[in-house]
Design an enzyme around this catalytic site. Structure first.
Site, short mmCIF file in Angstrom:
data_model
loop_
_atom_site.label_atom_id
_atom_site.label_comp_id
_atom_site.label_asym_id
_atom_site.label_seq_id
_atom_site.Cartn_x
_atom_site.Cartn_y
_atom_site.Cartn_z
N ARG A 163 -3.43 10.85 7.85
CA ARG A 163 -3.88 9.59 6.84
C ARG A 163 -2.98 9.69 5.64
NH1 ARG A 163 -8.65 8.07 6.66
NH2 ARG A 163 -9.29 8.96 8.51
N GLY A 177 3.69 13.34 8.65
CA GLY A 177 2.85 13.37 7.36
C GLY A 177 2.42 12.14 6.85
N HIS A 178 1.20 12.51 5.72
CA HIS A 178 0.86 11.48 5.02
C HIS A 178 1.67 10.31 4.38
CE1 HIS A 178 1.07 14.37 1.80
NE2 HIS A 178 1.73 13.27 1.12
N ASN A 179 1.41 8.94 4.55
CA ASN A 179 2.02 7.89 4.05
C ASN A 179 3.47 7.60 4.60
OD1 ASN A 179 0.33 8.71 1.46
ND2 ASN A 179 0.04 6.61 1.95
N SER A 205 5.60 10.85 3.22
CA SER A 205 6.26 9.63 2.52
C SER A 205 7.61 9.21 3.04
CB SER A 205 6.24 9.56 1.05
OG SER A 205 5.10 9.76 0.49
#
Length: 380
Positions: A258, A279-281, A299
């Site tokens: 998330r 991974g996140h974002n 990211s």
């Protein structure tokens, strides 16, 4: 909501609309066996594929397999000259052949000539593959569903499924055994979650998505900072979610974290293999292909139509341009422009990577030459 007692009756009409392995509406052929049947004649297959049939019409086909694993009930495929050379010695009863590939006729064998053997093979696999077992429409007695959840009456909820508060499950969704949906999850129509899938709180899954066994959508991102006293690590909360858009397929044991603030996004039509970490974002575009054991740090932006080979590693905060291709086992440490092909560790444009590889292959000889020159210098 329909009760579990009607599961077997409802399953007959529910499953084929969900799973391509159950034939999924392939066009009928004259004299064909019912959809999903596992034995077809060469004539029936030729009619289905609109193929030119050379050889016997009545050979019985039970499975599709490679040339070296075939027997007298096997249909195989030949897409190039290399495989064509193996045809005569194989035991296969019939072969799907791309038009233009020279394949000699063999006594008692059939050839089905098509424009594209790979595409025809997909159609045959849909017919000959036994359909996946689906839970019946309605909720299994051993499912645990929060009273505030909204479940469409056409959904199929298997045993040991857990559905959290305020979660919405759309029409014709299939949740296999052991699926866990957290609170405020949204699952779109005609989506299938295989056994053991976990979708954490607030995540959104689109329509016609398929999540394979034990994939995890919406685990916390990996983020820590040193504590104020410098003696431990403080966990960074991740308040975002994951959005999986329509027509995505995600392999077994793949994890998508998330976002820290907003969502981690996977665009429509993207296909992700097994054992992938996102991974996140991260923002993954439309119709992206991510092969097995790839790992994408936080990211990262992956543009539409990009292809990431198996075992690719991408450092955080990078951009992979639309249509870019990353070779297997590459380590990406810089932005990749749209449409380019990169490879290597660290990854670089493919022409440069090939020069580096060629240079490395010459290192043993160059080392010998250096040692010889050093020896000659000492002797002078």
């Amino acid at each position: 909501m329909q009760g579990h007692a009607d599961a077997e009756t409802a399953h007959a009409t529910h499953a084929p609309t969900m799973h391509p392995g159950a034939h999924n509406g392939a066009p009928p052929v004259s004299g064909a066996r019912p959809p999903g049947a596992r034995v077809w004649t060469t004539k029936q297959l030729a009619e289905l594929l609109k193929a030119e049939l050379r050889g016997p019409e009545d050979l019985r086909i039970e499975r599709l397999d490679a040339l070296d694993r075939s027997d007298e009930r096997t249909l195989t495929f030949v897409r190039d000259a290399k495989r064509a050379a193996q045809w005569a010695a194989s035991r296969a009863a019939a072969a799907i052949v791309t038009r233009g590939v020279d394949l000699e006729a063999a006594p008692g064998k059939a050839i089905l000539v098509v424009d594209d053997a790979d595409r025809a093979t997909i159609t045959v696999l849909e017919i000959l593959t036994p359909p996946t077992h689906f839970p019946g429409v309605g909720s299994h007695a051993q499912a645990s569903i929060d009273p505030s959840a909204v479940i469409d009456p056409t959904a199929a909820i298997g045993p040991f499924v857990t559905i959290g508060p305020r979660t919405v499950v759309g029409p014709r969704v299939v949740l296999h055994s052991g699926v866990t949906l957290g609170a405020d999850v949204r699952i779109g129509e005609d989506t299938e979650l295989r056994a053991g899938v976990v979708v954490e709180d607030r995540c959104v899954i689109g329509a016609r998505v398929r999540l394979h066994a034990n994939s995890v959508i919406g685990a916390d991102g990996f983020g820590y900072r040193p504590s104020a006293d410098g003696k431990s690590l403080a966990k960074i909360p991740h308040a975002g979610n994951v959005e999986i858009h329509d027509d995505v397929e995600i392999g077994a044991n793949t994890n998508i974290d998330r976002g820290k603030f907003g969502p981690t996004v996977v665009g429509a039509g993207t296909k992700i293999d097994n054992l992938v970490q996102i991974g996140h974002n991260c923002l993954v575009g439309r119709s992206v292909i991510i092969c097995g054991v790839a790992a994408i740090a936080g990211s990262v932006r992956v543009g539409d139509g990009a292809i990431l080979g198996g075992g690719v590693r991408i450092a955080d905060n990078l951009s992979i341009g639309a249509g870019a291709r990353i070779g297997a086992a590459s380590g990406v440490m810089d932005d990749v422009p749209p449409g380019q092909t990169w490879a290597g560790y660290p990854a670089r444009p493919i022409a440069e990577a090939m020069k580096v590889l060629a240079g490395m292959s010459r290192l043993p000889e160059l080392i010998k030459q250096v040692k010889r020159l050093e020896r000659e210098a000492r002797e002078q």
